[in-house]
Enzyme design. Structure first.
Site, PDB file in Angstrom:
ATOM      1  N   GLU A 184       0.815  -1.231   0.000  1.00 51.76           N
ATOM      2  CA  GLU A 184       0.000   0.000   0.000  1.00 51.76           C
ATOM      3  C   GLU A 184       0.843   1.273   0.000  1.00 51.76           C
ATOM      4  OE1 GLU A 184      -2.824   0.003   3.227  1.00 51.76           O
ATOM      5  OE2 GLU A 184      -4.258  -1.134   2.049  1.00 51.76           O
ATOM      6  N   GLU A 253      -6.889  -7.460  -0.236  1.00 52.39           N
ATOM      7  CA  GLU A 253      -7.398  -7.339   1.135  1.00 52.39           C
ATOM      8  C   GLU A 253      -8.850  -6.922   1.114  1.00 52.39           C
ATOM      9  OE1 GLU A 253      -5.153  -4.883   3.895  1.00 52.39           O
ATOM     10  OE2 GLU A 253      -3.250  -5.599   3.057  1.00 52.39           O
TER      11      GLU A 253
END
Ligand code: GAL
Length: 829
Positions: A184, A253
């Site tokens: 991320e 995710e």
């Protein structure tokens, strides 16, 4: 293995890979639609299990339950600080046995997605970075910085080599089909500017150069360079598109719930919404989806990040912290996975054709040759009816119906066929577990260790302790010639995370931050004496920051100012730049008291209670049976606990969540966000702390050691075991039939006892009509058939499982023209 032998083995594996695929090796590639394994596009369902958040003894069961739940892939991070606690000294033992974990996953026929990072985030201490990394001269984390890149490359290559040596990549016949580099970064890269951009390019080519033979991904990285696949993380990812038409749409995710912080309420995510998000993703062209977490587990020891991440990392995942399947979450998702797999041939054949069926109603059709699958979504918050292919479909609000043949509904995400279970805890007080009684040692207040040191000014904590301990003492003594005002206030400003202030050896006050703001700013009224006064400030960290731009530089500890206000004649003195004496950690830590086997333990009858800084020890006999065990720390303040020398984590039952913001029945309709569905308001964030069974000795005495910081009563501690309570089901006349019966019949209630040796022993509740409420508290509605209890009992009592048709043919019609439901609560014995 010696060099020459290694080469021969490698050549042999290579030979087998080329000549006898796919028995030995798989070729993993990708295209616009999907990952391809041995040339075939695959629709994959994945779930995260972080190996150090459970024990190796739990792994086989967790992995089997994942497979039974319909997963194809297990995803895990690699935790750098676990594996390299000291630079160059590696640990791959016990909960760190990554190779063993991957092999176990492979043995049951599941694949692995290995997220090497090596930055993880994950609510893990310092995001997974070893703290020694911070002390490398000139280092800047996660940017185009040579010292950082050298360490990142070294560790990444070390892991890749280790995997290769064990033949764990699919290209070598192993289960790893995918790897992740970074994590991320795109979410926080802006402050890094151009150096961040070049860092990502470097990371991509560094990873690619390691030749794993399987694709790499970067999550939340829109500019991920080819051939790295950029993937999505979030509560929903149906609107996501990868940065190239040659890459598949992947979701690394899908947050199945959310993490808990000390001081916060407990988050949960209704399965109807989770299933909706998953179905929407496959409806809109996705082919790989991962639950974060599928089993969250426990932050043992000092592994939790934060600050303030709780010891439980349950996450409201389909498998709970203790390894018990969470129903109906696990079961409904299992049905969903089956439904999606029924569509696999159509999904991999083509892109979907998306059409509107009305306001907030959307159809996606995958049609190619003779195969056809359709997904009908209602993304509005009220129920609707839609016409599709000439038929009429009821589409409940915020749901997706899946039609593997473009005609019959096999599953609707808002209609749960799976069983619902309640769980209960049985308490056993320590006295009942033949506890030997308590002994204790008082931790000295202030400086007691030889390695203390003095320095002018206030120091930052992480730079000082290198996170060797949660604790740092800041001590000072100050003389006042004559009598002092009784109105003095000690003002302390700290970067976090919590502190206790002792004046002349007595606890005068405390302060703590919270997960949103770690800083502590306190004014503590104190009483000084004429002559010498000691000020001992104990500053503590509660898990190091794991997220954010430059998070490693945010710091902790009492960096000041520290002042005494309201002295005689109203003066204030600033103590910040005085000479302070520092002590890293506790005397009891240096002595190794946590093992319970060393130290001068007091065992007279005057057990100190509610005394700060006390080490306690007892022995106990483990609760019998195989049910998971936890310790209920009600009565204690804050500290850390060890069972037979193994740290079960930080406990903090006195950190209570805010009174408001909770709801017991959260409406799953509409977009979910992390604070939408909370429970446990106004109560301690965490009272129960998991003790893995394998850490307990069944045949002899076990040792429990606590270090209590703020004061507590250890005699109030108890053990609990967790059991499955009742089994319930709620099926309406409009539910689709159970998945294995699709196309054939109407709705059927299937009840089954959780354990193979059980039978249904009683029906606690049964109602056909308009029952309402939740498992454990069902009620009859205004309409109910009087024969329901009798019919259900007849069908179920004495059997491990039973099926009942949910229709007026079975029960008669207690209210014409109303859609009726059957609700049952059963117990098993
Ligand atoms: C994501 C991150 C994960 C985890 C998650 C929240 O942003 O990639 O590692 O921290 O948030 O649980």
């Amino acid at each position: 293995m010696r060099g020459a032998t290694k080469v021969v083995v490698f050549q042999l594996v290579w030979f087998l890979c080329i000549h006898v695929p796919p028995m030995f090796c798989s070729n993993v590639t990708y295209d616009h639609r999907a990952l391809l394994i041995d040339g075939k596009r695959r629709v994959l369902v994945s779930g995260s299990i972080h190996y150090p958040r459970s024990t190796p003894e739990m792994w086989p069961d967790l992995i089997q339950k994942s497979k039974d739940g319909g997963l194809d892939v297990i995803e895990t991070y690699v935790f750098w600080n676990l594996h390299e606690p000291v630079r160059g000294q590696y640990n791959f033992e016990g909960r760190g046995d990554l190779v063993k974990f991957i092999k176990l996953v492979g043995e049951v026929g599941l694949y692995v997605h290995l997220r090497i990072g090596p930055y993880a985030c994950a609510e893990w201490n310092y995001g997974g970075f070893p703290v020694w990394l911070h002390f490398i001269p000139g280092i800047k984390f996660r940017t185009d910085n040579e010292p950082f890149k050298a360490e990142m490359q070294r560790f990444t290559a070390k892991i890749v080599d280790m995997m290769k040596q064990e033949n764990l990549y699919a290209s070598q016949g192993g289960p790893i089909i995918l790897s992740q580099i970074e994590n991320e970064y795109g979410n926080i890269d802006r402050p890094y500017g151009a150096a961040g951009k070049s860092y990502i390019k470097w990371a991509a080519s560094m990873a690619t150069s390691l030749n794993t033979g399987v694709p790499w991904v970067m999550c939340q990285q829109a500019d991920a360079p080819d051939p790295i696949i950029n993937t999505c993380n979030g509560f929903y990812c149906d609107q996501f598109t990868p940065n190239s038409n040659t890459k598949p749409k992947m979701w690394t995710e899908n947050w199945s719930g959310w993490f808990l912080a000390f001081g916060g309420a407990v988050p949960y995510r209704p399965v109807e919404d989770l299933a909706f998000a998953v179905a929407r993703f496959y409806q809109r062209g996705g082919t790989f989806q991962n639950y974060y977490m599928y089993h969250g587990g426990t932050n043992f020891g000092r592994s939790s990040g934060g600050p303030f991440i709780s010891t439980s990392y349950d996450y409201d995942a389909p498998i709970d912290e203790y390894g018990i399947i969470r129903q109906p979450k696990w079961g409904h998702l299992k049905d969903l996975h089956k439904a999606i797999k029924l569509c696999e041939e159509a999904l991999i054949a083509t892109d979907p054709t998306i059409t509107s069926l009305g306001s907030n109603l959307e159809a996606a059709v995958y049609k190619s040759g003779s195969v056809c699958a359709a997904f009908l979504a209602n993304i509005g918050t009220s129920d609707a009816t839609a016409k599709f292919n000439g038929n009429s479909y009821q589409l409940p609000a915020w749901s997706v119906s899946i039609l593997p043949d473009c005609k019959n509904v096999v599953l609707n995400t808002a209609q749960i066929n799976s069983a619902i279970t309640t769980s209960s805890f049985t308490t056993q007080s320590l006295e009942d577990s033949s506890s030997s009684g308590w002994s204790w040692i008082s931790e000295p207040i202030g400086i007691s260790k030889k390695d203390s040191f003095s320095k002018f000014g206030l120091v930052e904590q992480i730079n000082t302790t290198a996170d060797k301990s949660d604790y740092l003492w800041y001590s000072l003594s100050i003389d006042f010639e004559d009598d002092v005002s009784s109105q003095t206030v000690l003002h302390i400003e700290s970067l976090g995370h919590a502190l206790d202030a002792f004046i002349n050896g007595k606890l005068a006050g405390s302060g703590k931050g919270n997960s949103g703001n770690a800083k502590v700013n306190v004014d503590i009224p104190i009483t000084l004496v004429a002559g010498k006064n000691t000020i001992d400030l104990l500053s503590l960290t509660v898990g190091l920051q794991n997220y954010g731009s430059f998070f490693d530089t945010w710091g902790a500890g009492i960096t000041g100012p520290v002042t005494l206000k309201g002295l005689k004649n109203g003066t204030t003195i600033d103590l910040s730049s005085r000479q302070w004496t520092y002590q890293i950690g506790l005397q009891g830590e240096d002595l190794g008291l946590s093992s319970g086997s060393v130290g001068q333990w007091n065992s007279q009858s005057n057990l100190p209670k509610n005394q700060p800084l006390t080490w306690y020890k007892t022995s106990f006999v483990a609760p019998s049976g195989n049910d998971p065990v936890a310790i209920d720390f009600t009565g204690m303040g804050k500290g850390e606990a060890w069972v037979n020398g193994q740290s079960i984590g930080r406990y903090w039952p006195t950190y209570v969540s805010p009174n408001s913001g909770c709801t017991n029945s959260c409406d799953y309709r509409g977009y979910y966000y992390q604070s939408k569905c909370l429970k446990n308001c106004g109560k301690p964030s965490q009272t129960l702390y998991h003790v893995p069974r394998s850490w307990l000795k069944s045949d002899s005495n076990n040792t429990l050691v606590l270090f209590e910081e703020s004061g507590g009563d250890p005699t109030r501690i108890s053990f609990v075991t967790k059991q499955i309570g009742s089994v319930c089901s709620y099926i309406s006349e409009s539910h689709p039939p159970p998945i294995q019966m699709w196309r054939n019949s109407g709705p059927v209630m299937s009840l089954e006892c959780p354990y193979p040796n059980q039978v249904i022993s009683s029906i606690k509740f049964a109602s056909f009509g308009t029952p309402y409420g939740a498992c454990g508290s069902f009620n009859h509605g205004s309409c109910s058939s009087s024969s329901a209890p009798y019919i259900v009992q007849k069908a179920c009592i004495g059997s491990r499982s039973c099926n009942i048709n949910v229709s007026v043919n079975t029960f008669g019609d207690p209210c014409r023209g109303v859609t009726k439901s059957l609700a049952v609560e059963a117990s098993c014995n």
